[in-house]
Write an enzyme that holds these catalytic residues in place. Structure first.
Site, PDB file in Angstrom:
ATOM      1  N   GLU A   1       5.630 -30.597  -8.539  1.00  0.00           N
ATOM      2  CA  GLU A   1       6.927 -31.236  -8.721  1.00  0.00           C
ATOM      3  C   GLU A   1       6.897 -32.234  -9.879  1.00  0.00           C
ATOM      4  O   GLU A   1       5.899 -32.908 -10.109  1.00  0.00           O
ATOM      5  CB  GLU A   1       7.340 -31.911  -7.410  1.00  0.00           C
ATOM      6  CG  GLU A   1       7.469 -30.865  -6.306  1.00  0.00           C
ATOM      7  CD  GLU A   1       7.952 -31.400  -4.960  1.00  0.00           C
ATOM      8  OE1 GLU A   1       7.983 -32.628  -4.775  1.00  0.00           O
ATOM      9  OE2 GLU A   1       8.306 -30.574  -4.113  1.00  0.00           O
TER      10      GLU A   1
ATOM     11  N   CYS B   1       8.332 -38.324 -14.471  1.00  0.00           N
ATOM     12  CA  CYS B   1       7.134 -38.527 -13.653  1.00  0.00           C
ATOM     13  C   CYS B   1       6.475 -37.157 -13.471  1.00  0.00           C
ATOM     14  O   CYS B   1       7.082 -36.244 -12.909  1.00  0.00           O
ATOM     15  CB  CYS B   1       7.564 -39.125 -12.313  1.00  0.00           C
ATOM     16  SG  CYS B   1       6.197 -39.329 -11.170  1.00  0.00           S
TER      17      CYS B   1
ATOM     18  N   CYS C   1      -3.627 -33.282  -3.829  1.00  0.00           N
ATOM     19  CA  CYS C   1      -4.481 -34.429  -4.137  1.00  0.00           C
ATOM     20  C   CYS C   1      -5.564 -34.537  -3.061  1.00  0.00           C
ATOM     21  O   CYS C   1      -5.306 -34.287  -1.883  1.00  0.00           O
ATOM     22  CB  CYS C   1      -3.670 -35.713  -4.178  1.00  0.00           C
ATOM     23  SG  CYS C   1      -4.669 -37.119  -4.735  1.00  0.00           S
TER      24      CYS C   1
ATOM     25  N   CYS D   1      -4.551 -40.668   0.566  1.00  0.00           N
ATOM     26  CA  CYS D   1      -3.856 -41.942   0.850  1.00  0.00           C
ATOM     27  C   CYS D   1      -2.874 -41.702   1.992  1.00  0.00           C
ATOM     28  O   CYS D   1      -2.111 -40.727   1.969  1.00  0.00           O
ATOM     29  CB  CYS D   1      -3.115 -42.443  -0.384  1.00  0.00           C
ATOM     30  SG  CYS D   1      -4.192 -42.667  -1.795  1.00  0.00           S
TER      31      CYS D   1
ATOM     32  N   CYS E   1       1.153 -41.247   1.590  1.00  0.00           N
ATOM     33  CA  CYS E   1       1.629 -40.408   0.493  1.00  0.00           C
ATOM     34  C   CYS E   1       1.794 -38.956   0.940  1.00  0.00           C
ATOM     35  O   CYS E   1       0.855 -38.361   1.486  1.00  0.00           O
ATOM     36  CB  CYS E   1       0.632 -40.498  -0.659  1.00  0.00           C
ATOM     37  SG  CYS E   1       0.875 -39.243  -1.925  1.00  0.00           S
TER      38      CYS E   1
ATOM     39  N   CYS F   1       9.088 -42.118  -5.083  1.00  0.00           N
ATOM     40  CA  CYS F   1       7.655 -42.401  -5.147  1.00  0.00           C
ATOM     41  C   CYS F   1       6.978 -42.112  -3.795  1.00  0.00           C
ATOM     42  O   CYS F   1       7.428 -42.591  -2.757  1.00  0.00           O
ATOM     43  CB  CYS F   1       7.498 -43.870  -5.514  1.00  0.00           C
ATOM     44  SG  CYS F   1       5.831 -44.333  -5.765  1.00  0.00           S
TER      45      CYS F   1
HETATM   46  S1  SF4 Z   1      -1.002 -41.832  -3.724  1.00  0.00           S
HETATM   47 FE1  SF4 Z   1      -0.985 -39.637  -3.238  1.00  0.00          FE
HETATM   48  S2  SF4 Z   1      -1.128 -38.569  -5.182  1.00  0.00           S
HETATM   49 FE2  SF4 Z   1      -1.721 -40.718  -5.548  1.00  0.00          FE
HETATM   50  S3  SF4 Z   1      -3.948 -40.740  -5.303  1.00  0.00           S
HETATM   51 FE3  SF4 Z   1      -3.128 -41.232  -3.283  1.00  0.00          FE
HETATM   52  S4  SF4 Z   1      -2.957 -39.234  -2.232  1.00  0.00           S
HETATM   53 FE4  SF4 Z   1      -3.221 -38.826  -4.421  1.00  0.00          FE
END
Ligand code: SF4
Length: 365
Positions: free
Chosen positions: A96, A109, A116, A120, A123, A346
């Protein structure tokens, strides 16, 4: 670069230096590299036969050995606030890219990985898992397509893209090999020609790579800090167990000491999570942990997605946090929530990731 197996070379995502080498190797003048880049990045042309300053012979020669391949758009969503989310197709997966227009500028962005690996907790991308790094042509495709669409739709008066932020899917510093050539093309006057002050790499904090980055490229650096101490950060960003706050901030401080793009300040991103990191004591801890770090802070109200326990801090808490930071002389802004109705805000980007790779292989690079 040109191989004898007759496989066509994709020119999109090749730097000017790579193209110089390419044209010399095929017996052509070096300046052809600049001509072809102008067609691709200034006129958004992906068809050699339309490149009028090439002779018929050269066009035929190039058509046999090169291609200008880009990702295709799977879908487009337009938010009530003008934000646009494009989903780009990569075989059976997608990534995306988000266009965010403002009064005097427009920011794109972009994503750097399919998924990923950093996990996190707040996220949406992390819940998709991780498949692989995007190569430089896939990173560049996102910008090329977005700029082309905006150029083609100029009757809609869409603002031209002035800023690029690597804050989409993925951790850009775990994909340095493809990120650096892509940034060179973004900066190159024969490429997209944007200023180094208008490109931001946002990282969860891969300390050794931040140090390496300074020797390779100069763009703005944003640290996704999101916690005022290691105890909280370990819980919400597991990568902190490998690179703690102190090591990240020291590497970032070193990076900006030689950078012209950052004007002497690191951007600190801080997501506001109700009862997790938004208390008055956390604001004071944050001030303390940043006391020797020239920085500005961007407070980001957390944007929801399904299946997670978090809530966004309410307005009073965010405002209280903001006032404490300002009172202590730290330049602080509160990020406007954009594209929330189309899941483009975000932390909401998720794409479609087929997770085939053990995450540990990626983090232990
Ligand atoms: S915020 Fe999301 S995209 Fe960014 S490093 Fe952490 S898991 Fe990965």
């Amino acid at each position: 670069m040109f191989n004898k197996t007759n496989k066509k070379i994709n020119i999109l995502g090749k730097t000017r230096e790579e193209l110089y080498d390419f044209f010399i190797k095929i017996g052509e003048e070096k300046f052809r590299a600049e001509q072809i880049m102008k067609w691709i990045y200034k006129r958004y042309c992906d068809d050699v036969s339309l490149m009028t300053d090439f002779s018929k012979n050269l066009k035929n020669k190039l058509k046999n050995i090169i291609k200008i391949d880009h990702l295709d758009i799977e879908s487009e969503n337009i938010s009530q606030d003008g934000t646009i989310k494009w989903v780009l197709k990569i075989n059976d997966q997608n990534i995306e890219t988000v266009y965010i227009p403002e009064i005097n500028r427009a920011t794109l962005c972009i994503s750097s990985q399919i998924g990923c690996a950093l996990n996190c907790k707040f996220c949406a991308t992390s819940y998709q898992g991780f498949n692989r790094n995007l190569n430089s042509y896939e990173i560049i495709s996102q910008i090329w397509y977005a700029m082309k669409i905006i150029n083609d739709r100029n009757n809609f008066k869409l603002k031209k893209i002035t800023n690029i932020v690597m804050m989409g899917m993925g951790e850009p510093l775990l994909n340095l090999k493809n990120l650096v050539p892509a940034i060179k093309i973004i900066l190159d006057n024969y490429g997209f020609g944007l200023s180094k002050r208008r490109i931001t790499i946002s990282t969860a904090g891969i300390s050794p790579v931040i140090k390496k980055l300074g020797k390779l490229i100069d763009v703005k650096l944003a640290i996704s800090l999101h916690a005022p101490n290691d105890i909280i950060r370990n819980k919400i960003m597991p990568i902190n167990k490998k690179y703690n706050i102190k090591s990240i901030l020291l590497s970032a401080k070193k990076y900006i000491s030689t950078s012209k793009a950052n004007k002497g300040k690191i951007s600190i991103e801080y997501i506001m999570l109700n009862e997790i990191n938004d208390k008055t004591e956390h604001a004071y801890q944050l001030i303390n942990c940043l006391k020797n770090i020239p920085c500005k802070i961007n407070l980001i109200p957390w944007n929801p997605f399904p299946y997670v326990k978090y809530k966004c801090s309410n307005f009073n808490k965010i405002n209280n946090f903001y006032k404490i930071l300002i009172k202590h002389g730290i330049t602080t802004t509160i990020r406007k929530q954009r594209g929330i109705d189309i899941k483009a805000a975000c932390g909401q980007l998720s794409g479609n990731v087929i997770n085939r790779i053990n995450k540990r292989n990626i983090i232990n690079f």
